[in-house]
Design a protein around this motif. Sequence first.
Motif, mmCIF file in Angstrom:
data_model
loop_
_atom_site.group_PDB
_atom_site.id
_atom_site.type_symbol
_atom_site.label_atom_id
_atom_site.label_comp_id
_atom_site.label_asym_id
_atom_site.label_seq_id
_atom_site.Cartn_x
_atom_site.Cartn_y
_atom_site.Cartn_z
ATOM 1 N N LYS A 72 0.818 -1.217 0.000
ATOM 2 C CA LYS A 72 0.000 0.000 0.000
ATOM 3 C C LYS A 72 0.852 1.267 0.000
ATOM 4 O O LYS A 72 0.368 2.348 0.372
ATOM 5 C CB LYS A 72 -0.947 -0.004 1.204
ATOM 6 C CG LYS A 72 -1.984 -1.123 1.193
ATOM 7 C CD LYS A 72 -2.963 -0.967 0.040
ATOM 8 C CE LYS A 72 -4.066 -2.015 0.100
ATOM 9 N NZ LYS A 72 -5.054 -1.832 -0.993
ATOM 10 N N ASP A 73 2.090 1.166 -0.418
ATOM 11 C CA ASP A 73 2.971 2.327 -0.588
ATOM 12 C C ASP A 73 3.201 3.109 0.697
ATOM 13 O O ASP A 73 3.281 4.342 0.704
ATOM 14 C CB ASP A 73 2.429 3.268 -1.670
ATOM 15 C CG ASP A 73 2.508 2.658 -3.058
ATOM 16 O OD1 ASP A 73 3.458 1.885 -3.293
ATOM 17 O OD2 ASP A 73 1.634 2.941 -3.886
ATOM 18 N N LEU A 304 -17.401 4.226 12.106
ATOM 19 C CA LEU A 304 -16.485 4.743 11.100
ATOM 20 C C LEU A 304 -15.489 3.665 10.664
ATOM 21 O O LEU A 304 -15.214 3.498 9.474
ATOM 22 C CB LEU A 304 -15.731 5.949 11.675
ATOM 23 C CG LEU A 304 -14.795 6.701 10.735
ATOM 24 C CD1 LEU A 304 -15.584 7.433 9.664
ATOM 25 C CD2 LEU A 304 -13.932 7.696 11.531
ATOM 26 N N ILE A 305 -14.936 2.926 11.630
ATOM 27 C CA ILE A 305 -13.958 1.867 11.347
ATOM 28 C C ILE A 305 -14.384 0.621 12.119
ATOM 29 O O ILE A 305 -13.949 0.398 13.258
ATOM 30 C CB ILE A 305 -12.526 2.288 11.758
ATOM 31 C CG1 ILE A 305 -12.193 3.685 11.245
ATOM 32 C CG2 ILE A 305 -11.493 1.275 11.245
ATOM 33 C CD1 ILE A 305 -10.879 4.248 11.784
ATOM 34 N N LYS A 322 -2.188 8.607 8.760
ATOM 35 C CA LYS A 322 -3.028 8.106 9.840
ATOM 36 C C LYS A 322 -2.346 8.237 11.200
ATOM 37 O O LYS A 322 -1.155 7.956 11.335
ATOM 38 C CB LYS A 322 -3.348 6.609 9.638
ATOM 39 C CG LYS A 322 -3.857 6.223 8.250
ATOM 40 C CD LYS A 322 -5.242 6.763 7.965
ATOM 41 C CE LYS A 322 -5.771 6.284 6.615
ATOM 42 N NZ LYS A 322 -7.077 6.882 6.281
ATOM 43 N N LEU A 323 -3.122 8.668 12.192
ATOM 44 C CA LEU A 323 -2.691 8.627 13.584
ATOM 45 C C LEU A 323 -3.856 8.082 14.399
ATOM 46 O O LEU A 323 -4.874 8.753 14.576
ATOM 47 C CB LEU A 323 -2.295 10.019 14.076
ATOM 48 C CG LEU A 323 -1.923 10.121 15.560
ATOM 49 C CD1 LEU A 323 -0.727 9.232 15.893
ATOM 50 C CD2 LEU A 323 -1.643 11.568 15.957
ATOM 51 N N GLU A 353 -9.198 -2.082 6.476
ATOM 52 C CA GLU A 353 -8.298 -3.159 6.039
ATOM 53 C C GLU A 353 -7.081 -3.240 6.946
ATOM 54 O O GLU A 353 -6.628 -4.341 7.312
ATOM 55 C CB GLU A 353 -7.867 -2.910 4.595
ATOM 56 C CG GLU A 353 -8.989 -3.029 3.575
ATOM 57 C CD GLU A 353 -8.558 -2.524 2.202
ATOM 58 O OE1 GLU A 353 -7.381 -2.169 2.044
ATOM 59 O OE2 GLU A 353 -9.413 -2.486 1.296
ATOM 60 N N LEU A 354 -6.532 -2.080 7.299
ATOM 61 C CA LEU A 354 -5.372 -2.060 8.190
ATOM 62 C C LEU A 354 -5.720 -2.657 9.548
ATOM 63 O O LEU A 354 -4.944 -3.453 10.107
ATOM 64 C CB LEU A 354 -4.865 -0.626 8.343
ATOM 65 C CG LEU A 354 -3.741 -0.398 9.358
ATOM 66 C CD1 LEU A 354 -2.520 -1.256 9.034
ATOM 67 C CD2 LEU A 354 -3.361 1.081 9.416
ATOM 68 N N TRP A 355 -6.880 -2.298 10.080
ATOM 69 C CA TRP A 355 -7.247 -2.822 11.396
ATOM 70 C C TRP A 355 -7.541 -4.318 11.364
ATOM 71 O O TRP A 355 -7.353 -5.008 12.370
ATOM 72 C CB TRP A 355 -8.413 -2.030 11.971
ATOM 73 C CG TRP A 355 -7.903 -0.835 12.723
ATOM 74 C CD1 TRP A 355 -7.852 0.457 12.307
ATOM 75 C CD2 TRP A 355 -7.301 -0.859 14.017
ATOM 76 N NE1 TRP A 355 -7.259 1.251 13.269
ATOM 77 C CE2 TRP A 355 -6.911 0.472 14.319
ATOM 78 C CE3 TRP A 355 -7.054 -1.870 14.951
ATOM 79 C CZ2 TRP A 355 -6.291 0.800 15.532
ATOM 80 C CZ3 TRP A 355 -6.431 -1.541 16.154
ATOM 81 C CH2 TRP A 355 -6.056 -0.221 16.435
ATOM 82 N N GLU A 356 -7.941 -4.836 10.234
ATOM 83 C CA GLU A 356 -8.077 -6.294 10.120
ATOM 84 C C GLU A 356 -6.723 -6.966 10.318
ATOM 85 O O GLU A 356 -6.598 -7.974 11.025
ATOM 86 C CB GLU A 356 -8.662 -6.660 8.761
ATOM 87 C CG GLU A 356 -8.856 -8.154 8.558
ATOM 88 C CD GLU A 356 -9.435 -8.502 7.210
ATOM 89 O OE1 GLU A 356 -9.751 -9.690 6.990
ATOM 90 O OE2 GLU A 356 -9.562 -7.602 6.352
ATOM 91 N N LYS A 357 -5.694 -6.400 9.691
ATOM 92 C CA LYS A 357 -4.336 -6.928 9.838
ATOM 93 C C LYS A 357 -3.818 -6.722 11.264
ATOM 94 O O LYS A 357 -3.159 -7.603 11.836
ATOM 95 C CB LYS A 357 -3.390 -6.260 8.850
ATOM 96 C CG LYS A 357 -3.789 -6.367 7.385
ATOM 97 C CD LYS A 357 -3.765 -7.790 6.881
ATOM 98 C CE LYS A 357 -4.106 -7.831 5.383
ATOM 99 N NZ LYS A 357 -4.138 -9.235 4.875
#
Length: 363
Positions: A72-73, A304-305, A322-323, A353-357
């Motif tokens: 994701k760069d 939201l997430i 992101k913070l 997606e990030l929080w899934e990981k």
Amino acid sequence: MKSSIFAVFLFSFLFWNCSDSGDGNGEIIDDPIIGDLYFPPSQSVEWETFSIEELEWNASAEQDLFDFLDEKDTKAFIILKDGKMVVEWYFDDHTQNTSWYWASAGKTLTAFTVGLAQEDGILDIDDKTSDYLGEGWTDTPLEKENLITIWHQLTMTSGMDDVQFDCVTSDCLTYIADAGTRWAYHNGPYTLLQSVVSSASGMEWKDYFNAELRDKIGMDGFWLTTNGSNNVFFSTARSMARFGLLNLNNGKWDEETILGDADYLSEMKNTSQNLNQSYGYLWWLNGKGSYRAPSLQIEFQGELIPNAPSDTYAGLGKNDQKLFIVPSQGLVIARMGEDAGEGLLGPSSFDNELWEKLNAFIQ
């Protein structure tokens, strides 16, 4: 063009938000009592660490998280647990000393600094903005301009037309609704908060910010004007993490209180108005029953997430800066990098997606 942007927003938000959880009523929820936190020294590369083994996190999920961020760069990624460094990854030619832009995640810096200015007694967020910028700072009728307060700038409820998103000159700050009756993500009134602080303090914005916040917690970084109007903050990823740690500890850096106004701190990171439950004072909030997104006048149901802990609050910026702060778990998570795929101004499906990981890794 506007219809295509709308489609991207609508698809991405509906796709990854289908739950209806969270408190949903905008009640004030104070942070839990934070245990012992570590604070890294200023002017030093020293930063104590926790190992994955000590925390009993899932080491087998670490590579999957790393690969996802790389794909994701991402440029820089940090996880703090109780202030100690657990993960510090840099990608490509990015290093610990490389500065990167915060984009709208930097709005949180401005919100915090406005709180400092109020605590200093040089302004009150219920004051009319025109008390500091002078009458005629907008192109709205005077009686409508006089409705706009600093609080409306903090909550994105100025009521001005957000089509000319970044413009800060009076000719493009035009009336569309009374202040407090419409929520719209609008950079112009936000950016002018910095002019309000400058006027109130008699100092340049950057000088006040540096003296009252940045230098006190050992951050690096600088404000740079882009697009002729935006003031964007650039810093290292460690400095973003430092600011997150300050907020995790409710405005106190180690033994020094930076912002002691408990009411302002609570209002900043809780629902600030009744139009967007998931927005505080320039912070995005999880765990609410609904939310609104930048550029849209649609209320979405659900958190939201959904994959993030319900008490998460976040600074979210363009191209997926992101913070994340999670008081219940003592976590600060910072991500800097290129756009992860959607080109959105703040929230994006990358968050979920990030929080899934992360959930697979942090157990």
